[in-house]
Scaffold this motif. Structure first.
Motif, mmCIF file in Angstrom:
data_model
loop_
_atom_site.group_PDB
_atom_site.id
_atom_site.type_symbol
_atom_site.label_atom_id
_atom_site.label_comp_id
_atom_site.label_asym_id
_atom_site.label_seq_id
_atom_site.Cartn_x
_atom_site.Cartn_y
_atom_site.Cartn_z
ATOM 1 N N ARG A 1 0.821 -1.219 0.000
ATOM 2 C CA ARG A 1 0.000 0.000 0.000
ATOM 3 C C ARG A 1 0.852 1.267 0.000
ATOM 4 O O ARG A 1 0.355 2.350 -0.316
ATOM 5 C CB ARG A 1 -0.912 0.010 1.221
ATOM 6 C CG ARG A 1 -0.191 -0.091 2.546
ATOM 7 C CD ARG A 1 -1.141 -0.274 3.714
ATOM 8 N NE ARG A 1 -0.446 -0.442 4.970
ATOM 9 C CZ ARG A 1 -0.001 0.549 5.718
ATOM 10 N NH1 ARG A 1 -0.201 1.793 5.318
ATOM 11 N NH2 ARG A 1 0.621 0.322 6.865
ATOM 12 N N LEU A 2 2.127 1.132 0.328
ATOM 13 C CA LEU A 2 3.011 2.296 0.334
ATOM 14 C C LEU A 2 3.700 2.528 -1.003
ATOM 15 O O LEU A 2 4.317 3.580 -1.197
ATOM 16 C CB LEU A 2 4.081 2.146 1.436
ATOM 17 C CG LEU A 2 3.572 2.092 2.880
ATOM 18 C CD1 LEU A 2 4.746 1.936 3.837
ATOM 19 C CD2 LEU A 2 2.762 3.340 3.218
ATOM 20 N N THR A 3 3.636 1.577 -1.908
ATOM 21 C CA THR A 3 4.283 1.747 -3.216
ATOM 22 C C THR A 3 3.536 2.809 -4.017
ATOM 23 O O THR A 3 2.310 2.869 -3.984
ATOM 24 C CB THR A 3 4.306 0.431 -3.991
ATOM 25 O OG1 THR A 3 2.957 -0.013 -4.210
ATOM 26 C CG2 THR A 3 5.073 -0.643 -3.227
ATOM 27 N N GLN A 4 4.279 3.615 -4.734
ATOM 28 C CA GLN A 4 3.675 4.691 -5.511
ATOM 29 C C GLN A 4 4.686 5.263 -6.495
ATOM 30 O O GLN A 4 5.865 4.919 -6.464
ATOM 31 C CB GLN A 4 3.177 5.792 -4.583
ATOM 32 C CG GLN A 4 4.218 6.312 -3.610
ATOM 33 C CD GLN A 4 3.585 7.128 -2.506
ATOM 34 O OE1 GLN A 4 2.985 8.151 -2.768
ATOM 35 N NE2 GLN A 4 3.693 6.657 -1.257
ATOM 36 N N GLN B 1 4.011 12.232 -8.311
ATOM 37 C CA GLN B 1 2.912 12.775 -7.514
ATOM 38 C C GLN B 1 3.369 14.052 -6.830
ATOM 39 O O GLN B 1 4.491 14.136 -6.315
ATOM 40 C CB GLN B 1 2.450 11.759 -6.460
ATOM 41 C CG GLN B 1 1.926 10.474 -7.054
ATOM 42 C CD GLN B 1 1.484 9.497 -5.981
ATOM 43 O OE1 GLN B 1 0.674 8.617 -6.223
ATOM 44 N NE2 GLN B 1 2.022 9.633 -4.774
ATOM 45 N N GLU B 2 2.497 15.032 -6.776
ATOM 46 C CA GLU B 2 2.841 16.309 -6.176
ATOM 47 C C GLU B 2 3.167 16.173 -4.692
ATOM 48 O O GLU B 2 3.997 16.901 -4.158
ATOM 49 C CB GLU B 2 1.695 17.308 -6.373
ATOM 50 C CG GLU B 2 1.429 17.664 -7.827
ATOM 51 C CD GLU B 2 0.323 18.688 -7.972
ATOM 52 O OE1 GLU B 2 0.108 19.476 -7.014
ATOM 53 O OE2 GLU B 2 -0.331 18.716 -9.033
ATOM 54 N N SER B 3 2.531 15.229 -4.016
ATOM 55 C CA SER B 3 2.716 15.099 -2.568
ATOM 56 C C SER B 3 4.040 14.447 -2.191
ATOM 57 O O SER B 3 4.524 14.631 -1.066
ATOM 58 C CB SER B 3 1.567 14.289 -1.970
ATOM 59 O OG SER B 3 1.514 12.997 -2.560
ATOM 60 N N THR B 4 4.635 13.684 -3.092
ATOM 61 C CA THR B 4 5.856 12.946 -2.748
ATOM 62 C C THR B 4 7.086 13.363 -3.544
ATOM 63 O O THR B 4 8.199 13.006 -3.170
ATOM 64 C CB THR B 4 5.642 11.437 -2.966
ATOM 65 O OG1 THR B 4 5.276 11.202 -4.342
ATOM 66 C CG2 THR B 4 4.549 10.903 -2.052
ATOM 67 N N ALA B 5 6.906 14.103 -4.622
ATOM 68 C CA ALA B 5 8.034 14.414 -5.504
ATOM 69 C C ALA B 5 9.103 15.243 -4.795
ATOM 70 O O ALA B 5 10.294 14.912 -4.829
ATOM 71 C CB ALA B 5 7.534 15.132 -6.757
ATOM 72 N N MET B 6 8.694 16.326 -4.148
ATOM 73 C CA MET B 6 9.688 17.184 -3.493
ATOM 74 C C MET B 6 10.362 16.487 -2.314
ATOM 75 O O MET B 6 11.593 16.560 -2.180
ATOM 76 C CB MET B 6 9.028 18.492 -3.041
ATOM 77 C CG MET B 6 10.040 19.593 -2.723
ATOM 78 S SD MET B 6 10.937 20.085 -4.206
ATOM 79 C CE MET B 6 12.487 20.645 -3.518
#
Length: 295
Positions: A146-149, A154-159
């Protein structure tokens, strides 16, 4: 007469360096300030004076503010890891009795800093790849599907993903500098602390931390300034996307000037960036000088 001659000779030696600094540092700063008041098409050569118009656009530009926020986030996390975290790690390494182990650990932690930013960015680009990257595969192997992405998609994880890569690379360099600063502390001070029954935690907080204050201040200046000059990592890994969520001042400056051909606006961004980094450096130097350590 001799004293005057010596001063003149000293100035003669310094003069070439002053000329080079003036031509290659201060003259471009003045020119950039002038360019920031223009609507300038570098390809056609057309110039139109707009005064503070470019700075007004900056205030109204949401991407500029999000870029500034990304740089600020970058600086805060870098201070936590590359200054305080690196100081703690350096203290732990230098507390090891075996010289061979200390040398080996210093080398191990310094290896990432020997990689270029471009190589490190490409390496982590592969690590974050959603289908073939080892990060998602490791999470799946651990039963955390469920944590794979798509970390960079994605805007929430890219930075946060880009910042994590940067901390991995810069952590060892900061640790090595702090290790050198700790080695300069006279061993007699630690000996006296041991005789007084000072434990490792109190030894760190009451001996090591105060005596490496100058290095801590210097590293804070370098780290914060570097955080506001980030460019390569973002360009290699995301190019500022997705949806401008990873834009920083450096990449937004580049895109405004070389992609949108709005060099006056890019010069305004550069001026703001210069003022921010200069203000931070002056403030840190003032604080460090007031709290200089002597022994």
């Amino acid at each position: 007469m001799r004293a005057t001659l010596r001063r003149m000779l000293g100035l003669a030696w310094v003069l070439p360096a002053l000329v080079l600094v003036g031509v290659f540092v201060y003259l471009p700063l003045v020119q950039n300030l002038r360019f920031s008041t223009l609507k300038w098409d570098i390809y056609s050569g057309s110039e139109e004076y707009v005064g503070l118009g470019n700075y007004t656009k900056l205030v109204e530009d949401p991407v500029f503010w999000s870029s500034l926020g990304n740089n600020a986030l970058y600086a805060v996390i870098s201070i936590v890891f590359q200054v305080f975290g690196a100081l703690v790690l350096a203290a732990l390494i230098e507390s090891i009795r075996g010289e061979r182990w200390r040398r080996a650990l210093r080398a191990i932690y310094f290896i990432p800093a020997a990689l270029s930013l471009t190589v490190a960015g490409l390496l982590f680009y592969f690590i974050y790849e959603p289908n073939l990257g080892p990060l998602n595969h490791a999470l799946q192997a651990a039963g955390l599907d469920r944590l794979t992405q798509a970390w960079l998609g994605q805007e929430s994880t890219a930075m946060p993903a880009i910042i994590a890569m940067s901390q991995w690379q810069g952590f060892g360099y900061s640790t090595l500098l702090f290790a050198v600063a700790i080695q300069r502390i006279p061993s007699e001070i630690y000996g006296a602390a041991a005789i007084d029954g000072v434990g490792p935690v109190r030894r760190f907080t009451q001996v090591t931390l105060p005596l490496v204050r100058e290095m801590t201040g210097l590293m804070a200046i370098v780290t914060i300034s570097g955080a506001f000059q980030v460019f390569n990592e973002v360009m290699v890994m995301t190019g500022g996307g997705p949806n401008n969520s990873t834009q920083v001042l450096g990449t937004w400056l580049y895109r405004s000037g070389f992609v949108r051909n709005n060099f006056g606006y890019a010069a305004a961004i550069a001026t703001v960036l210069f003022v921010i980094t200069l203000g931070i450096a002056v403030a840190q130097l003032w604080v460090t000088r007031r709290r200089r350590v002597e022994w």
